[in-house]
Design a protein around this motif. Structure first.
Motif, mmCIF file in Angstrom:
data_model
loop_
_atom_site.group_PDB
_atom_site.id
_atom_site.type_symbol
_atom_site.label_atom_id
_atom_site.label_comp_id
_atom_site.label_asym_id
_atom_site.label_seq_id
_atom_site.Cartn_x
_atom_site.Cartn_y
_atom_site.Cartn_z
ATOM 1 N N TRP A 17 0.834 -1.182 0.000
ATOM 2 C CA TRP A 17 0.000 0.000 0.000
ATOM 3 C C TRP A 17 0.879 1.245 0.000
ATOM 4 O O TRP A 17 1.893 1.248 0.660
ATOM 5 N N GLU A 331 3.027 6.332 -4.176
ATOM 6 C CA GLU A 331 1.814 7.128 -4.403
ATOM 7 C C GLU A 331 0.960 6.457 -5.452
ATOM 8 O O GLU A 331 1.457 5.936 -6.444
ATOM 9 N N ASP A 333 -3.409 6.938 -6.882
ATOM 10 C CA ASP A 333 -4.809 7.321 -6.688
ATOM 11 C C ASP A 333 -5.016 8.286 -5.527
ATOM 12 O O ASP A 333 -5.950 8.105 -4.725
ATOM 13 N N GLY A 334 -4.145 9.260 -5.394
ATOM 14 C CA GLY A 334 -4.334 10.251 -4.334
ATOM 15 C C GLY A 334 -3.890 9.804 -2.957
ATOM 16 O O GLY A 334 -4.118 10.504 -1.978
ATOM 17 N N ARG A 335 -3.265 8.645 -2.877
ATOM 18 C CA ARG A 335 -2.736 8.189 -1.593
ATOM 19 C C ARG A 335 -1.214 8.239 -1.647
ATOM 20 O O ARG A 335 -0.611 7.833 -2.632
ATOM 21 N N LEU A 336 -0.622 8.733 -0.560
ATOM 22 C CA LEU A 336 0.836 8.870 -0.509
ATOM 23 C C LEU A 336 1.362 8.257 0.773
ATOM 24 O O LEU A 336 0.829 8.503 1.854
ATOM 25 N N LEU A 337 2.422 7.473 0.638
ATOM 26 C CA LEU A 337 3.126 6.938 1.797
ATOM 27 C C LEU A 337 4.585 7.351 1.732
ATOM 28 O O LEU A 337 5.234 7.184 0.704
ATOM 29 N N ILE A 338 5.067 7.904 2.836
ATOM 30 C CA ILE A 338 6.506 8.127 2.995
ATOM 31 C C ILE A 338 6.882 7.407 4.285
ATOM 32 O O ILE A 338 6.328 7.714 5.344
ATOM 33 N N CYS A 339 7.797 6.455 4.200
ATOM 34 C CA CYS A 339 8.026 5.550 5.330
ATOM 35 C C CYS A 339 9.441 4.995 5.237
ATOM 36 O O CYS A 339 9.919 4.701 4.142
ATOM 37 N N SER A 343 10.813 0.364 8.520
ATOM 38 C CA SER A 343 9.499 0.322 9.173
ATOM 39 C C SER A 343 8.431 -0.299 8.289
ATOM 40 O O SER A 343 7.247 -0.198 8.596
ATOM 41 N N ARG A 346 5.211 -2.015 9.243
ATOM 42 C CA ARG A 346 4.107 -1.262 9.843
ATOM 43 C C ARG A 346 3.074 -0.805 8.815
ATOM 44 O O ARG A 346 2.028 -0.256 9.183
ATOM 45 N N GLU A 349 -0.628 -1.579 9.172
ATOM 46 C CA GLU A 349 -1.425 -0.854 10.168
ATOM 47 C C GLU A 349 -1.774 0.570 9.706
ATOM 48 O O GLU A 349 -2.641 1.216 10.271
ATOM 49 N N PHE A 350 -1.075 1.048 8.673
ATOM 50 C CA PHE A 350 -1.322 2.417 8.204
ATOM 51 C C PHE A 350 -2.571 2.521 7.333
ATOM 52 O O PHE A 350 -3.125 3.599 7.161
ATOM 53 N N LYS A 352 -5.910 2.001 7.067
ATOM 54 C CA LYS A 352 -7.188 1.708 7.728
ATOM 55 C C LYS A 352 -8.348 1.840 6.753
ATOM 56 O O LYS A 352 -8.313 2.640 5.862
ATOM 57 N N GLU B 302 -1.608 11.642 8.193
ATOM 58 C CA GLU B 302 -1.404 10.828 9.377
ATOM 59 C C GLU B 302 0.099 10.710 9.570
ATOM 60 O O GLU B 302 0.813 10.380 8.627
ATOM 61 N N HIS B 304 3.411 9.148 11.859
ATOM 62 C CA HIS B 304 3.905 8.190 12.844
ATOM 63 C C HIS B 304 5.388 8.457 13.059
ATOM 64 O O HIS B 304 6.160 8.411 12.097
ATOM 65 N N ASP B 315 -4.126 18.298 -2.802
ATOM 66 C CA ASP B 315 -4.998 17.489 -3.640
ATOM 67 C C ASP B 315 -4.963 16.000 -3.324
ATOM 68 O O ASP B 315 -5.854 15.277 -3.742
ATOM 69 N N LEU B 316 -3.952 15.546 -2.623
ATOM 70 C CA LEU B 316 -3.911 14.130 -2.254
ATOM 71 C C LEU B 316 -5.045 13.843 -1.278
ATOM 72 O O LEU B 316 -5.399 14.672 -0.445
ATOM 73 N N LYS B 317 -5.604 12.615 -1.395
ATOM 74 C CA LYS B 317 -6.737 12.258 -0.540
ATOM 75 C C LYS B 317 -6.280 11.781 0.820
ATOM 76 O O LYS B 317 -6.941 11.993 1.835
ATOM 77 N N HIS B 318 -5.147 11.080 0.841
ATOM 78 C CA HIS B 318 -4.705 10.473 2.097
ATOM 79 C C HIS B 318 -3.187 10.353 2.086
ATOM 80 O O HIS B 318 -2.601 9.879 1.116
ATOM 81 N N VAL B 319 -2.576 10.825 3.151
ATOM 82 C CA VAL B 319 -1.116 10.814 3.238
ATOM 83 C C VAL B 319 -0.700 10.185 4.560
ATOM 84 O O VAL B 319 -1.237 10.526 5.615
ATOM 85 N N VAL B 320 0.240 9.255 4.492
ATOM 86 C CA VAL B 320 0.841 8.692 5.701
ATOM 87 C C VAL B 320 2.334 8.984 5.644
ATOM 88 O O VAL B 320 2.996 8.654 4.660
ATOM 89 N N ILE B 321 2.845 9.628 6.690
ATOM 90 C CA ILE B 321 4.292 9.836 6.762
ATOM 91 C C ILE B 321 4.805 9.162 8.019
ATOM 92 O O ILE B 321 4.157 9.162 9.067
ATOM 93 N N GLU B 322 5.976 8.570 7.897
ATOM 94 C CA GLU B 322 6.552 7.822 9.015
ATOM 95 C C GLU B 322 8.031 8.137 9.095
ATOM 96 O O GLU B 322 8.723 8.180 8.057
#
Lengths: 352, 352
Positions: A17, A331, A333-339, A343, A346, A349-350, A352, B302, B304, B315-322
């Motif tokens: 994800w 990234e 569809d408008g979702r971004l993860l920086i991790c 980690s 994890r 769990e991000f 949801k 969000e 962590h 414009d992003l819908k959901h962002v997770v940074i860790e």
């Protein structure tokens, strides 16, 4: 006797994800940025040894259209939709009972040689892969053995199950002693030193008659449901019957249902650059990298003073990253993860 | 005598890419995530002391529609479009000559008290701000002085120009000794210790007659172009004349054109929580922060194990940074920047 290939493509790829989502999981993504998705690469790998009419995909009903779109060469009647996920034994049984019904209807040889494979693994050396698969097919054609391809380990990996082979002599077929669950690190190290342990890649070779009789013997409840469903195959009732009966199957893996119970299991060591691409770290390792060790997939990604990162961008037009070391940037569809890569366990769990 | 407010809104905000872009720069953005953009907050700040009909905005022709949309209370004829950027002296002259023409046409008092302000600065204490501005207006109403508001420094800032005041006694109007360019750190420390140096915030107060005669005297070429343009104000020819003549103005700042030359410059120290929000770091400082010191603006972000970050997502819908510490994460219109706060001076080079 014809070969048939069954590609299992029902996974949801939650470890990747937001690149991979339950709506569009990993096996349908060009994760390496080379122009082919993982399931397309799986198809390509078998094409020299199997006609597309003998290739089968078992997947979630949600993914049928994606499969049709990505693998137009496979006849759409060979794309089997699971109305609900019931683990690998019902998945494999579904394909095998369907193949059996087709052979019956065709009136020719009622048996076939079958390879079952995941859809989302990487093979760096497809020619060597096909040599191993062909050896296994030669072996099962003349016996009622089950062959599971074992990957020669290159590190004490704790993320895979292991196959304990009776000997490690040569490259040929070896009897399996037992299957081992994912080990702890010390055990994995001892497996690597022992030399008789192989990674379980979930690639199986067997005759149709072998897997059908094995399921009848070791997982009779699954076989009974399949017998009932099979009467509807290639009739107008097929979809309705599948939707009604398939979900009544026990949720059970092929490993637990058959592999760990049958006395007739063999393995063939494979050394063809295999990876299940199960983590962002392994994705990075198996990707093309820039001089700073960054694996970057995306239309316009610019890095400054970054190293060891894995970047997978789908919809953003332009990305600049600076000063990141050993990070995941993903990234879609408008979702971004920086991790941090460290980690990545994890990530589940991000989302949801 | 009525007060008029001139809001300068032509900047392109390049230090805040990609949140701010030349198409939609910083002053039009809700940078703090509080529901009002910087130019709206500037408008709000003056509303208790100035009728909207006496508020003026000078901006690039490209931003006129944005201004109309964000400040519908200001009459559209008060929104002045610069066909090309010519620095602050022509910008200010444009507004002042236009105000003068309106007063002439209205046939009443031909003079007015004027405040000129940037559109993109932050004031944490608007009441105190209005007290300072009102004191300056009282002073200029009865004199031909130019007042530039000076900000009482709170740190040895090297990013601003300084006003050297003749004394630091009291809170009232003080004669300006001279203007100082951005200092090095040692000099900035000495300014802070000296106590007679104030930050130059680019906020000016003067009578219309004062700035017009000052420009005539110290920047006659600009005044001449304005005299020619002014004949077309409030006629059908206005747009055409502006487009033709305005770009012929010399590119010159009001500081260089007037402030550093006029003998009649005063300052009034202001202590109203001012920031030019000129860096991501100052934006972070002036924003609401979570318990880990992250300033986060965006619909669904969000974090962590992050600290000291400034995040601005449009414009992003959901962002997770860790696992990010002291980073900028900024996204708009498909552009994403991830960059260490300590590297923010490099952002200009990233936006090719």
């Amino acid at each position: 006797m014809d070969n048939h290939i069954v590609i299992m493509a029902g996974g949801i790829g939650s470890r990747f994800w937001p690149m991979s989502t339950p709506e569009f999981p990993k096996q349908f993504i060009d994760v390496l940025g080379i122009g082919r998705t993982l399931i397309q690469m799986t198809f390509d790998r078998f094409l020299p040894i199997c006609r597309p009419e003998n290739m089968w995909v078992v997947t979630s009903a949600h993914y049928v259209d994606i499969v049709k779109q990505q693998l137009p060469q496979i006849p759409s009647e060979n794309i089997l939709a699971e109305p609900a996920a019931r683990n690998t034994a019902p998945c494999i049984a579904y394909a095998c009972w369907k193949i059996r019904r087709r052979l019956e209807l065709e009136g020719g040889d009622a048996d076939a040689n079958i390879v079952v494979t995941p859809s989302d693994a990487l093979v760096l050396n497809p020619e060597q892969y096909r040599r191993v698969i062909s050896s296994a097919l030669d072996f099962t054609a003349g016996s009622s053995a089950i062959v599971t391809v074992g990957i020669t380990p290159t590190r004490p990996e704790t993320g895979y199950g292991y196959i304990h082979a009776r000997s490690n002599q040569g490259e040929g077929i070896i009897k399996v002693q037992e299957f081992k669950e994912k080990p702890d690190l010390a055990t994995a190290v001892s497996y690597l030193e022992d030399g008789n342990y192989l990674w379980n890649a979930g690639i199986f070779v067997w005759k149709l008659s072998t897997i059908v009789s094995s399921l009848r013997r070791f997982a009779p409840s699954v076989a009974e449901v399949m017998d009932e469903i099979a009467e509807a195959f290639y009739t107008d009732d097929e979809s309705r019957v599948i939707e009604t009966l398939f979900p009544t199957c026990e949720k059970i893996s092929i490993d637990y249902a058959v592999m760990e119970k049958s006395p007739d299991i063999y393995t063939i060591p494979g050394n063809f650059g295999w990876s299940d691409l199960g983590t962002w770290g392994s994705l990075r390792q198996n990707s093309a990298k820039d001089a700073d060790g960054n694996a970057i997939v995306g239309p316009s990604v610019e890095q400054h003073e970054c190293s060891g990162c894995v970047v997978h961008v789908s919809d953003l037009k332009h990305v600049v990253i600076e000063g990141l070391h050993d990070y995941i940037v993903a990234e879609k569809d408008g979702r971004l993860l920086i991790c941090r890569l460290s980690s990545e366990q994890r990530i589940k769990e991000f989302q949801k």
